[in-house]
Design a protein around this motif. Structure first.
Motif, PDB file in Angstrom:
ATOM      1  N   THR A   1       0.828  -1.203   0.000  1.00 53.46           N
ATOM      2  CA  THR A   1       0.000   0.000   0.000  1.00 53.46           C
ATOM      3  C   THR A   1       0.862   1.253   0.000  1.00 53.46           C
ATOM      4  N   GLU A   2       0.219   2.406  -0.259  1.00 49.35           N
ATOM      5  CA  GLU A   2       0.908   3.686  -0.174  1.00 49.35           C
ATOM      6  C   GLU A   2       0.710   4.275   1.221  1.00 49.35           C
ATOM      7  N   LEU A   3       1.771   4.933   1.747  1.00 51.09           N
ATOM      8  CA  LEU A   3       1.724   5.562   3.049  1.00 51.09           C
ATOM      9  C   LEU A   3       1.776   7.082   2.904  1.00 51.09           C
ATOM     10  N   PRO A   4       1.094   7.809   3.793  1.00 47.11           N
ATOM     11  CA  PRO A   4       1.174   9.271   3.730  1.00 47.11           C
ATOM     12  C   PRO A   4       2.467   9.823   4.290  1.00 47.11           C
TER      13      PRO A   4
ATOM     14  N   LYS B   1       2.640  13.108   1.583  1.00 48.47           N
ATOM     15  CA  LYS B   1       1.176  13.162   1.633  1.00 48.47           C
ATOM     16  C   LYS B   1       0.675  13.779   2.940  1.00 48.47           C
ATOM     17  N   VAL B   2       1.437  13.608   4.013  1.00 48.16           N
ATOM     18  CA  VAL B   2       1.041  14.149   5.300  1.00 48.16           C
ATOM     19  C   VAL B   2       1.260  15.656   5.374  1.00 48.16           C
ATOM     20  N   GLY B   3       2.093  16.198   4.482  1.00 49.72           N
ATOM     21  CA  GLY B   3       2.412  17.622   4.479  1.00 49.72           C
ATOM     22  C   GLY B   3       3.891  17.846   4.237  1.00 49.72           C
TER      23      GLY B   3
ATOM     24  N   ILE C   1      -3.400   3.163  21.051  1.00 49.67           N
ATOM     25  CA  ILE C   1      -3.238   3.446  19.622  1.00 49.67           C
ATOM     26  C   ILE C   1      -2.908   4.924  19.471  1.00 49.67           C
ATOM     27  N   PHE C   2      -1.784   5.201  18.810  1.00 50.35           N
ATOM     28  CA  PHE C   2      -1.321   6.570  18.614  1.00 50.35           C
ATOM     29  C   PHE C   2      -0.950   6.763  17.150  1.00 50.35           C
ATOM     30  N   SER C   3      -1.061   7.999  16.691  1.00 52.07           N
ATOM     31  CA  SER C   3      -0.743   8.303  15.297  1.00 52.07           C
ATOM     32  C   SER C   3      -0.125   9.682  15.182  1.00 52.07           C
ATOM     33  N   ALA C   4       0.944   9.765  14.365  1.00 51.96           N
ATOM     34  CA  ALA C   4       1.512  11.051  13.959  1.00 51.96           C
ATOM     35  C   ALA C   4       1.437  11.153  12.435  1.00 51.96           C
ATOM     36  N   GLY C   5       0.424  10.523  11.886  1.00 54.96           N
ATOM     37  CA  GLY C   5       0.239  10.445  10.442  1.00 54.96           C
ATOM     38  C   GLY C   5      -0.086   9.038   9.996  1.00 54.96           C
ATOM     39  N   VAL C   6       0.498   8.051  10.698  1.00 53.19           N
ATOM     40  CA  VAL C   6       0.210   6.629  10.482  1.00 53.19           C
ATOM     41  C   VAL C   6      -0.067   6.020  11.848  1.00 53.19           C
ATOM     42  N   PRO C   7      -1.223   5.357  12.046  1.00 52.42           N
ATOM     43  CA  PRO C   7      -1.548   4.809  13.368  1.00 52.42           C
ATOM     44  C   PRO C   7      -0.774   3.533  13.681  1.00 52.42           C
ATOM     45  N   PHE C   8      -0.380   3.405  14.953  1.00 51.08           N
ATOM     46  CA  PHE C   8       0.283   2.201  15.453  1.00 51.08           C
ATOM     47  C   PHE C   8      -0.318   1.824  16.789  1.00 51.08           C
ATOM     48  N   LEU C   9      -0.512   0.544  16.997  1.00 52.52           N
ATOM     49  CA  LEU C   9      -0.900   0.031  18.292  1.00 52.52           C
ATOM     50  C   LEU C   9       0.387  -0.178  19.085  1.00 52.52           C
ATOM     51  N   CYS C  10       0.636   0.668  20.060  1.00 49.94           N
ATOM     52  CA  CYS C  10       1.854   0.617  20.866  1.00 49.94           C
ATOM     53  C   CYS C  10       1.600  -0.292  22.063  1.00 49.94           C
ATOM     54  N   ILE C  11       2.381  -1.378  22.159  1.00 44.70           N
ATOM     55  CA  ILE C  11       2.127  -2.407  23.156  1.00 44.70           C
ATOM     56  C   ILE C  11       3.357  -2.554  24.042  1.00 44.70           C
ATOM     57  N   PRO C  12       3.289  -2.089  25.304  1.00 47.93           N
ATOM     58  CA  PRO C  12       4.423  -2.258  26.206  1.00 47.93           C
ATOM     59  C   PRO C  12       4.521  -3.704  26.682  1.00 47.93           C
ATOM     60  N   LEU C  13       5.744  -4.214  26.749  1.00 48.07           N
ATOM     61  CA  LEU C  13       5.975  -5.565  27.241  1.00 48.07           C
ATOM     62  C   LEU C  13       6.904  -5.511  28.443  1.00 48.07           C
ATOM     63  N   ALA C  14       6.735  -6.474  29.335  1.00 49.13           N
ATOM     64  CA  ALA C  14       7.381  -6.406  30.641  1.00 49.13           C
ATOM     65  C   ALA C  14       8.890  -6.542  30.585  1.00 49.13           C
ATOM     66  N   SER C  15       9.444  -7.136  29.520  1.00 50.85           N
ATOM     67  CA  SER C  15      10.880  -7.373  29.459  1.00 50.85           C
ATOM     68  C   SER C  15      11.346  -7.436  28.019  1.00 50.85           C
ATOM     69  N   ARG C  16      12.664  -7.300  27.847  1.00 50.40           N
ATOM     70  CA  ARG C  16      13.235  -7.461  26.503  1.00 50.40           C
ATOM     71  C   ARG C  16      13.058  -8.899  26.027  1.00 50.40           C
ATOM     72  N   ALA C  17      13.082  -9.855  26.967  1.00 51.63           N
ATOM     73  CA  ALA C  17      12.850 -11.249  26.581  1.00 51.63           C
ATOM     74  C   ALA C  17      11.466 -11.419  25.978  1.00 51.63           C
ATOM     75  N   ALA C  18      10.460 -10.733  26.540  1.00 52.97           N
ATOM     76  CA  ALA C  18       9.115 -10.822  25.975  1.00 52.97           C
ATOM     77  C   ALA C  18       9.075 -10.217  24.580  1.00 52.97           C
ATOM     78  N   VAL C  19       9.773  -9.115  24.373  1.00 49.59           N
ATOM     79  CA  VAL C  19       9.853  -8.520  23.032  1.00 49.59           C
ATOM     80  C   VAL C  19      10.464  -9.527  22.066  1.00 49.59           C
TER      81      VAL C  19
END
Length: 297
Positions: A69-72, A104-106, A162-180
Motif C-alpha cells: 500500500t501507499e503511506l502518507p 502526503k502528510v504535508g 493506539i497513537f498516530s503522527a500520520g500513520v496509526p500504530f498500536l503501541c504495546i508495552p511488554l514487561a521485558s526485553r525477553a518478551a519482546v
C-alpha cells in the motif's frame, strides 16, 4: 524510460544493518499502479519515488509505498531520501543544511549533514504531533495474537494504546526485553485482535547501554512481517511516552533500538520538547549509508 535508483541502509552508520530503503529517482510518468508494482518488486518495507516539488522552494516531493500500500508518511524513507539528496547536491557543488520534502502528510523539514562520501545524518520535525486514536484491545486478546502471556503485557504505567503522527500504530508495552524477543504474531488470531493495525511492541530493557527502549514492529496486513526500524512508529510512540511516562519540562532525547532480533540493529533518535506539560514539537533522526545504485529498465 530507464530510471535510476539507489538503496540505502537507514538508522545505522554501517552497511547491512538498519532498515533497507529503495529510492527511485526520476519518477515522473509513473502512475500509482506502476509505483506499487515496483515496490512489490523491491520487496523492502518501503520504496520511495522522488518527484519534482509543487513549491519551488522545496527540495522534492515523495511518494512512499510498502509492498502492499501507499503511506502518507514514514520515517526511514524520509531520513534515507534526505541523506541521499544531500549527498547528490554536495556532489553537484551545492548542498544545504536544511531541506523540505513534500509528503502526503504535508511538508517535512529535514536538517541534513553529509558525514562521508556515501553517508549522512538527517533529522526531521514531525509535521503532525502524535495523538491517541481509537481504543486498544484488551491484553487478553493481544497476548495470544503475539504468542505471549497476558501477564507480559504492560509495565509501570505503560498500557497498550493506539497513537498516530500520520500513520496509526498500536503501541504495546511488554514487561521485558525477553518478551519482546519472544513475540511471534499468530496470524490465526491477529485479525480478530488487531485487525489491520500495525503493532509496535517495546520494553524499557535494552540490549545496549545508553539506549532507552527496545522495540519491534509487525505490520503483516501491510505486507511487512517485521520491520527493522520504523520512524513513523517512533513518531507515534512519542504519544505513548507523553501519555504513560511524561518527561518534565524542557528538551529530551531518547534512543530507541529496533531490528536486533532480525540481525539488523538500528538506532532511532527521538527528541521531544515539552512546554507547560504538553508536547510542543518532536523530531526523528538517524544516520544512513548508500549500499547500491542501479537502473530500472
Amino acid at each position: 524510460m530507464a530510471r535510476r535508483f539507489v538503496t540505502l541502509d537507514v538508522f545505522t552508520t554501517r552497511r547491512h544493518a538498519g532498515n533497507p530503503l529503495a529510492v527511485v529517482l526520476q519518477a515522473e510518468g509513473l502512475d500509482t499502479e506502476a509505483m506499487q508494482a515496483i515496490a512489490r518488486e523491491f520487496n523492502l518495507s518501503e520504496t520511495v519515488f522522488v518527484l519534482p516539488p509543487e513549491r519551488p522552494e522545496h527540495r522534492a516531493a515523495l511518494r512512499i509505498f510498502t509492498p502492499g500500500t501507499e503511506l502518507p508518511f514514514a520515517g526511514h524513507p524520509t531520513v534515507g531520501t534526505a541523506v541521499w539528496l544531500a549527498l547528490h547536491d554536495e556532489a553537484e557543488g551545492g548542498g544545504t543544511e536544511m531541506l523540505v520534502l513534500e509528503e502526503k502528510v504535508g511538508a517535512v523539514a529535514c536538517a541534513v549533514e553529509v558525514t562521508g562520501s556515501h553517508a549522512g545524518h538527517a533529522a526531521f520535525t514531525l509535521p503532525r504531533l502524535p495523538e491517541a486514536v481509537g481504543t486498544a484491545p484488551a491484553a487478553g486478546l493481544l497476548a495470544p495474537a503475539l504468542g505471549l502471556d497476558a501477564g507480559e503485557i504492560g509495565f509501570g504505567a505503560h498500557r497498550p494504546g493506539i497513537f498516530s503522527a500520520g500513520v496509526p500504530f498500536l503501541c504495546i508495552p511488554l514487561a521485558s526485553r525477553a518478551a519482546v524477543a519472544h513475540a511471534r504474531p499468530d496470524m490465526g488470531r491477529w485479525q480478530d485482535a488487531l485487525g489491520a493495525s500495525a503493532a509496535f511492541v517495546y520494553s524499557h530493557e535494552t540490549a545496549e547501554a545508553g539506549h532507552h527502549y527496545h522495540a519491534r514492529m509487525f505490520a503483516p496486513t501491510l505486507g511487512i512481517a517485521e520491520d527493522p526500524a520504523t520512524g513513523s512508529a517512533v513518531a507515534a510512540f512519542a504519544g505513548a511516552i507523553i501519555a504513560h511516562e511524561p518527561p518534565g519540562e524542557g528538551d529530551h532525547r531518547f534512543v530507541i533500538e529496533q531490528g536486533y532480533e532480525m540481525g539488523r540493529p538500528s538506532q532511532i533518535v527521538l527528541e521531544m520538547s515539552v512546554r507547560g506539560g504538553a508536547l510542543v514539537s518532536a523530531r526523528i533522526g538517524g544516520s544512513a549509508v548508500v549500499v547500491s545504485e542501479g537502473v530500472l529498465l
